[in-house]
Design a protein around this motif. Structure first.
Motif, short mmCIF file in Angstrom:
data_model
loop_
_atom_site.label_atom_id
_atom_site.label_comp_id
_atom_site.label_asym_id
_atom_site.label_seq_id
_atom_site.Cartn_x
_atom_site.Cartn_y
_atom_site.Cartn_z
N VAL B 80 0.82 -1.17 -0.21
CA VAL B 80 0.06 -0.20 0.13
C VAL B 80 0.64 1.18 -0.08
CG1 VAL B 80 -0.68 -0.10 2.50
CG2 VAL B 80 -2.26 0.62 0.60
N ASN B 81 1.82 1.50 0.14
CA ASN B 81 3.16 1.84 0.20
C ASN B 81 3.93 1.96 -1.17
OD1 ASN B 81 3.33 1.71 4.02
ND2 ASN B 81 2.68 3.58 2.79
N VAL B 82 3.85 3.46 -1.82
CA VAL B 82 4.16 3.09 -3.15
C VAL B 82 5.72 3.97 -3.56
CG1 VAL B 82 1.55 2.85 -3.97
CG2 VAL B 82 2.56 4.99 -3.89
N TYR B 83 6.15 4.55 -2.90
CA TYR B 83 7.07 5.66 -2.58
C TYR B 83 8.07 4.02 -2.42
CZ TYR B 83 6.82 5.18 2.37
OH TYR B 83 7.03 4.76 3.93
N GLU B 84 8.86 4.31 -2.66
CA GLU B 84 10.16 3.45 -2.67
C GLU B 84 10.26 3.22 -1.60
OE1 GLU B 84 13.73 2.50 -5.46
OE2 GLU B 84 12.23 3.62 -6.47
N HIS B 85 11.08 2.55 -1.21
CA HIS B 85 11.97 2.31 0.17
C HIS B 85 11.93 0.69 0.36
CE1 HIS B 85 7.30 0.77 0.41
NE2 HIS B 85 7.03 -0.14 1.24
N ALA B 86 12.54 0.24 1.45
CA ALA B 86 13.25 -1.31 1.43
C ALA B 86 12.17 -2.22 2.44
CB ALA B 86 14.81 -1.35 1.81
N HIS B 87 12.33 -4.24 2.34
CA HIS B 87 11.48 -4.67 3.25
C HIS B 87 12.65 -5.11 3.59
CE1 HIS B 87 9.28 -2.95 -0.10
NE2 HIS B 87 7.78 -3.08 1.03
N PHE B 88 11.60 -6.38 5.03
CA PHE B 88 12.79 -7.37 5.50
C PHE B 88 11.73 -8.01 4.50
CE2 PHE B 88 13.62 -4.23 9.06
CZ PHE B 88 14.70 -4.69 9.72
N TYR B 89 12.13 -9.41 4.95
CA TYR B 89 11.42 -10.39 4.33
C TYR B 89 11.10 -11.66 4.84
CZ TYR B 89 8.95 -13.54 0.42
OH TYR B 89 8.87 -14.69 0.17
N ASP B 90 10.13 -12.32 5.37
CA ASP B 90 10.71 -13.51 6.08
C ASP B 90 10.09 -14.54 5.58
OD1 ASP B 90 10.23 -14.64 8.15
OD2 ASP B 90 9.66 -14.02 9.99
N THR B 91 11.44 -15.85 5.45
CA THR B 91 11.10 -16.46 4.17
C THR B 91 10.04 -17.29 5.65
OG1 THR B 91 13.01 -17.40 5.30
CG2 THR B 91 13.49 -16.60 3.33
N ALA B 92 9.72 -16.99 6.80
CA ALA B 92 9.07 -18.11 6.76
C ALA B 92 7.61 -18.16 6.59
CB ALA B 92 9.65 -18.24 8.49
N ASP B 93 6.82 -16.81 6.91
CA ASP B 93 5.48 -16.61 6.10
C ASP B 93 5.59 -16.12 5.28
OD1 ASP B 93 6.73 -14.85 7.16
OD2 ASP B 93 5.43 -15.17 9.24
N ASN B 94 7.16 -15.95 4.34
CA ASN B 94 6.81 -15.19 3.40
C ASN B 94 5.88 -13.59 3.75
OD1 ASN B 94 7.56 -16.65 1.44
ND2 ASN B 94 6.58 -18.09 2.20
N SER B 95 6.65 -12.98 4.63
CA SER B 95 5.80 -11.83 5.02
C SER B 95 6.72 -10.76 5.29
CB SER B 95 4.94 -12.15 6.29
OG SER B 95 6.31 -12.08 7.25
#
Lengths: 135, 135
Positions: B80-95
DNA sequence: GTGATTGCAAATTTTTTGCAAGATA
DNA sequence: TATCTTGCAAAAAATTTGCAATCAC
């Protein structure tokens, strides 16, 4: 062809003709989705079924011979280069190209390491330069 | 609720109850895959079909109200946040979780801009810190 | 009123599963 | 030979499509 067998054995897997064919295909393709691998494998091994290709790819990921890549078209993609590196990602055809730049990865890792994340254990950093190939 | 309608109108789309419900769900969820959106929407709008949810999500992406995210589990994800920003990606639950750090994005963009890519037109840079939440 | 949007149902695409037969170490 | 791997066929999961009915502007 020997190097292929070696790699598979090294990864702790039995060297079946199917695995050799899939690994050879990935070596050739670099990055690929399942149907692309199937297409490539079919050239030399047309009797191989899609279920086996899935099996083999998964065994390769589990033993570290391949890594999965992040995609935005809801399909599995794999990378034959398992060390950490950045990528170009072409949104037009969902293709990858390596962006070999150890300095960039190092810089980001170093920056990250200055931050404390006490609620998240970072295993790797994935950097994709998203855009399109110029025709 | 008014802000939701405004955003949809602003994006050049007709404000249907379905679109409002989907956008409200995304506002609440932040990042989500289709079935998660459906689950959330169902609370207030159980009659809405999955095809409509796909339609609405696509119209939102096309009009810039949402962006697609890269995932490694072969499913569509939206942010929902369309501006460019980094993420944490949890491979356990794909969140996903936002990693708001403009400095990191700026630093990488600046580094990229010092390189010449004459065969690739870079539109954005996607940075994911891949790992797992600490329990 | 008109064109865009929705709902439905069916189809397509991609991935997974269970199990018998076959191959590897 | 014992275990792992493969092939097959069917199922599950995720997404897309076509079209008639409905709605927003």
């Amino acid at each position: 062809m020997l190097a292929l067998k070696e790699k598979i054995k090294e990864a702790g897997l039995k060297t079946t003709p199917q695995r050799i064919a899939v690994y050879a295909a990935m070596r050739k393709l670099g990055h690929a989705c399942v149907d692309r691998v199937a297409e490539e494998v079919a050239v030399s091994f047309p009797s191989m079924t899609i279920a086996t290709i899935y099996n083999v790819l998964e065994s390769f990921v589990n033993s570290g011979l391949l890594v999965r890549r992040f995609s935005s078209n809801n399909k599995m993609y794999f990378d034959v280069n398992v060390y950490e590196h950045a990528h170009f990602y072409d949104t037009a055809d969902n293709s990858y190209e390596d962006f070999h730049d150890p300095e960039l990865v190092r810089m980001v890792m170093e920056y990250i390491s200055t931050r404390k994340f006490d609620n998240f254990n970072i295993k790797s950093v994935d950097i994709q330069l998203v855009g399109n190939k110029i025709a």
